[in-house]
Design a protein around this motif. Sequence first.
Motif, PDB file in Angstrom:
ATOM      1  N   ASP A 146       0.867  -1.182   0.000  1.00  0.00           N
ATOM      2  CA  ASP A 146       0.000   0.000   0.000  1.00  0.00           C
ATOM      3  C   ASP A 146       0.902   1.230   0.000  1.00  0.00           C
ATOM      4  N   LEU A 147       1.192   1.731  -1.191  1.00  0.00           N
ATOM      5  CA  LEU A 147       2.129   2.834  -1.344  1.00  0.00           C
ATOM      6  C   LEU A 147       1.741   3.694  -2.518  1.00  0.00           C
ATOM      7  N   THR A 148       2.388   4.827  -2.609  1.00  0.00           N
ATOM      8  CA  THR A 148       2.235   5.727  -3.736  1.00  0.00           C
ATOM      9  C   THR A 148       3.625   6.057  -4.278  1.00  0.00           C
ATOM     10  N   CYS A 149       3.717   6.216  -5.581  1.00  0.00           N
ATOM     11  CA  CYS A 149       5.003   6.462  -6.230  1.00  0.00           C
ATOM     12  C   CYS A 149       5.033   7.874  -6.803  1.00  0.00           C
ATOM     13  N   HIS A 150       6.157   8.547  -6.597  1.00  0.00           N
ATOM     14  CA  HIS A 150       6.324   9.922  -7.067  1.00  0.00           C
ATOM     15  C   HIS A 150       7.697  10.094  -7.690  1.00  0.00           C
ATOM     16  N   VAL A 151       7.786  11.078  -8.563  1.00  0.00           N
ATOM     17  CA  VAL A 151       9.074  11.474  -9.108  1.00  0.00           C
ATOM     18  C   VAL A 151       9.227  12.976  -8.879  1.00  0.00           C
ATOM     19  N   LEU A 152      10.383  13.345  -8.382  1.00  0.00           N
ATOM     20  CA  LEU A 152      10.738  14.736  -8.182  1.00  0.00           C
ATOM     21  C   LEU A 152      11.590  15.133  -9.381  1.00  0.00           C
TER      22      LEU A 152
END
Length: 179
Positions: free
Chosen positions: A98-104
Amino acid sequence: MSWDIAFLRGINLGKRQIKMAALAACLEASGYAEVRTILASGNIRFRHRGDSEATRIELESLIETQFGFKVGVIMRSEAQIRLMLAEHPFGALDPAADLTCHVLLFQAPLPTGLTLEGIAGHTEILRVDPREIYIAGYRQPNGRYTEGVDAVLKPLYARLGRDVLGTMRNWNTVQKVIP
């Protein structure tokens, strides 16, 4: 002619509101072709003949003139986005987690050899590329996913300074910017 993608920093927060239809119309009136906004968080895909840096500067000027406030613009080409997608930066994560993925995304290259420490079970730094940082945020007991990101990135911003142009996007958004 390939696509260019602009990620706008800090719009639709507080008084810094821009309607995506108005943004698209502004770009089209200035000669940009096949303009499409993706979601309401400042993601624009378009075709434009010109150097990426010159286009970025032109977009910042157009937006400030049209909407009355400065907005930072981070540019990526279609080829750069396709490469990001092809490298599957989140592929090693447990698909059941249960996670969310992001890119900076950063406009300028990050310092060579940059490392960041995550928070175990909370915020994981998966990879640091020359102009991107890939982050996974795990669901916390309060239901939130990215509360720890600021704490993890604080040393980075202390090192880079406040004037560094970067913006974070959910990975699902990045996957939608190329047709």
